[in-house]
Design a protein around this motif. Structure first.
Motif, PDB file in Angstrom:
ATOM      1  N   VAL A  46       0.844  -1.188   0.000  1.00  0.00           N
ATOM      2  CA  VAL A  46       0.000   0.000   0.000  1.00  0.00           C
ATOM      3  C   VAL A  46       0.880   1.239   0.000  1.00  0.00           C
ATOM      4  N   GLU A  47       0.541   2.192  -0.856  1.00  0.00           N
ATOM      5  CA  GLU A  47       1.222   3.482  -0.889  1.00  0.00           C
ATOM      6  C   GLU A  47       0.323   4.502  -0.196  1.00  0.00           C
ATOM      7  N   ALA A  48       0.936   5.254   0.711  1.00  0.00           N
ATOM      8  CA  ALA A  48       0.198   6.272   1.462  1.00  0.00           C
ATOM      9  C   ALA A  48       1.142   7.441   1.711  1.00  0.00           C
ATOM     10  N   ARG A  49       0.611   8.476   2.315  1.00  0.00           N
ATOM     11  CA  ARG A  49       1.450   9.632   2.642  1.00  0.00           C
ATOM     12  C   ARG A  49       0.955  10.296   3.908  1.00  0.00           C
ATOM     13  N   MET A  50       1.888  10.934   4.593  1.00  0.00           N
ATOM     14  CA  MET A  50       1.569  11.828   5.700  1.00  0.00           C
ATOM     15  C   MET A  50       1.707  13.223   5.113  1.00  0.00           C
ATOM     16  N   ALA A  51       0.627  13.962   5.099  1.00  0.00           N
ATOM     17  CA  ALA A  51       0.625  15.310   4.535  1.00  0.00           C
ATOM     18  C   ALA A  51      -0.089  16.243   5.489  1.00  0.00           C
ATOM     19  N   ALA A  52       0.642  17.239   5.968  1.00  0.00           N
ATOM     20  CA  ALA A  52       0.078  18.225   6.898  1.00  0.00           C
ATOM     21  C   ALA A  52      -0.609  17.555   8.080  1.00  0.00           C
ATOM     22  N   GLY A  53       0.020  16.492   8.588  1.00  0.00           N
ATOM     23  CA  GLY A  53      -0.498  15.835   9.776  1.00  0.00           C
ATOM     24  C   GLY A  53      -1.594  14.821   9.524  1.00  0.00           C
ATOM     25  N   ARG A  54      -1.959  14.590   8.279  1.00  0.00           N
ATOM     26  CA  ARG A  54      -3.015  13.627   7.949  1.00  0.00           C
ATOM     27  C   ARG A  54      -2.406  12.436   7.223  1.00  0.00           C
ATOM     28  N   PHE A  55      -2.884  11.240   7.513  1.00  0.00           N
ATOM     29  CA  PHE A  55      -2.431  10.030   6.850  1.00  0.00           C
ATOM     30  C   PHE A  55      -3.413   9.714   5.739  1.00  0.00           C
ATOM     31  N   LEU A  56      -2.952   9.794   4.490  1.00  0.00           N
ATOM     32  CA  LEU A  56      -3.824   9.710   3.323  1.00  0.00           C
ATOM     33  C   LEU A  56      -3.396   8.590   2.384  1.00  0.00           C
ATOM     34  N   SER A  57      -4.316   8.103   1.599  1.00  0.00           N
ATOM     35  CA  SER A  57      -4.031   7.066   0.614  1.00  0.00           C
ATOM     36  C   SER A  57      -3.257   7.664  -0.558  1.00  0.00           C
ATOM     37  N   GLY A  58      -2.301   6.895  -1.081  1.00  0.00           N
ATOM     38  CA  GLY A  58      -1.545   7.303  -2.262  1.00  0.00           C
ATOM     39  C   GLY A  58      -0.322   8.135  -1.931  1.00  0.00           C
ATOM     40  N   PHE A  59       0.645   8.083  -2.832  1.00  0.00           N
ATOM     41  CA  PHE A  59       1.877   8.868  -2.685  1.00  0.00           C
ATOM     42  C   PHE A  59       1.620  10.336  -2.992  1.00  0.00           C
ATOM     43  N   GLY A  60       2.388  11.196  -2.341  1.00  0.00           N
ATOM     44  CA  GLY A  60       2.405  12.614  -2.658  1.00  0.00           C
ATOM     45  C   GLY A  60       3.507  12.871  -3.673  1.00  0.00           C
ATOM     46  N   SER A  61       3.202  13.549  -4.754  1.00  0.00           N
ATOM     47  CA  SER A  61       4.186  13.759  -5.818  1.00  0.00           C
ATOM     48  C   SER A  61       5.350  14.642  -5.374  1.00  0.00           C
ATOM     49  N   ASN A  62       5.134  15.462  -4.365  1.00  0.00           N
ATOM     50  CA  ASN A  62       6.170  16.383  -3.917  1.00  0.00           C
ATOM     51  C   ASN A  62       6.881  15.927  -2.641  1.00  0.00           C
ATOM     52  N   ALA A  63       6.760  14.666  -2.271  1.00  0.00           N
ATOM     53  CA  ALA A  63       7.369  14.164  -1.032  1.00  0.00           C
ATOM     54  C   ALA A  63       8.866  13.931  -1.240  1.00  0.00           C
ATOM     55  N   PRO A  64       9.705  14.537  -0.381  1.00  0.00           N
ATOM     56  CA  PRO A  64      11.151  14.345  -0.503  1.00  0.00           C
ATOM     57  C   PRO A  64      11.647  13.057   0.158  1.00  0.00           C
ATOM     58  N   THR A  65      10.751  12.367   0.869  1.00  0.00           N
ATOM     59  CA  THR A  65      11.145  11.197   1.650  1.00  0.00           C
ATOM     60  C   THR A  65      10.107  10.090   1.491  1.00  0.00           C
ATOM     61  N   THR A  66      10.600   8.846   1.383  1.00  0.00           N
ATOM     62  CA  THR A  66       9.723   7.678   1.365  1.00  0.00           C
ATOM     63  C   THR A  66      10.209   6.703   2.426  1.00  0.00           C
ATOM     64  N   ILE A  67       9.280   6.250   3.247  1.00  0.00           N
ATOM     65  CA  ILE A  67       9.572   5.258   4.281  1.00  0.00           C
ATOM     66  C   ILE A  67       8.997   3.930   3.815  1.00  0.00           C
ATOM     67  N   ASN A  68       9.837   2.898   3.771  1.00  0.00           N
ATOM     68  CA  ASN A  68       9.418   1.538   3.420  1.00  0.00           C
ATOM     69  C   ASN A  68       9.367   0.732   4.706  1.00  0.00           C
ATOM     70  N   LEU A  69       8.218   0.099   4.974  1.00  0.00           N
ATOM     71  CA  LEU A  69       8.087  -0.643   6.219  1.00  0.00           C
ATOM     72  C   LEU A  69       7.064  -1.750   6.095  1.00  0.00           C
ATOM     73  N   PRO A  70       7.189  -2.784   6.952  1.00  0.00           N
ATOM     74  CA  PRO A  70       6.213  -3.874   6.940  1.00  0.00           C
ATOM     75  C   PRO A  70       4.878  -3.453   7.548  1.00  0.00           C
ATOM     76  N   PHE A  71       3.822  -4.146   7.141  1.00  0.00           N
ATOM     77  CA  PHE A  71       2.464  -3.873   7.597  1.00  0.00           C
ATOM     78  C   PHE A  71       2.346  -3.856   9.123  1.00  0.00           C
ATOM     79  N   ASP A  72       2.908  -4.866   9.804  1.00  0.00           N
ATOM     80  CA  ASP A  72       2.757  -4.933  11.262  1.00  0.00           C
ATOM     81  C   ASP A  72       3.424  -3.748  11.955  1.00  0.00           C
ATOM     82  N   VAL A  73       4.543  -3.287  11.423  1.00  0.00           N
ATOM     83  CA  VAL A  73       5.220  -2.125  12.012  1.00  0.00           C
ATOM     84  C   VAL A  73       4.396  -0.863  11.756  1.00  0.00           C
ATOM     85  N   ALA A  74       3.865  -0.725  10.545  1.00  0.00           N
ATOM     86  CA  ALA A  74       3.025   0.435  10.231  1.00  0.00           C
ATOM     87  C   ALA A  74       1.822   0.502  11.163  1.00  0.00           C
ATOM     88  N   ARG A  75       1.206  -0.631  11.409  1.00  0.00           N
ATOM     89  CA  ARG A  75       0.048  -0.673  12.313  1.00  0.00           C
ATOM     90  C   ARG A  75       0.443  -0.219  13.723  1.00  0.00           C
TER      91      ARG A  75
END
Length: 129
Positions: A46-75
């Protein structure tokens, strides 16, 4: 009714909760966008983003950072707000960071959470399956 973490229904319910509670967004993260690639969820990766304090579905095109992590850790990080689990996962290599790692420090500058943010967290925990 419980919603599966990171499902489209879950993201919709999170949006509703945030709209209802309307937590303030700390200045430190108002312009912050960080992408998350969550691996191994029941829906696949699943691709998601944290934008202005909100966790949203999909990548942000202007994000300078991507975090890759397993589902259980994300939860643990997002639903349970378990920062110790996040640190352990990072130190053990379960979390990989691509791009500007200094942007992660901005997320830490946003704490402690407001009463409204805590209420959002409680409601998200309650509705997540």
């Amino acid at each position: 009714m419980p919603h599966v973490f990171l499902s489209s229904d879950w993201f919709s319910e999170v949006d509703k909760i945030i709209a209802e509670v309307n937590p303030p967004v700390p200045d430190a993260i108002k312009d912050l966008v960080i992408n998350f690639r969550v691996k191994g969820s029941p829906q696949g990766d699943v691709e998601a983003r944290m934008a202005a304090g909100r966790f949203l579905s999909g990548f942000g095109s202007n994000a300078p950072t991507t975090i890759n992590l397993p589902f259980d850790v994300a939860r643990k990080m997002i639903v349970e707000n378990d920062q110790d689990a996040a640190m352990q996962a990072f130190m053990s290599g379960q979390i990989q960071v691509e791009g500007d790692m200094t942007r992660l420090m901005a997320m830490q500058a946003a704490s402690p959470p407001s009463a409204e943010s805590q209420k959002v967290g409680e409601r998200i925990r309650a509705m997540t399956a």
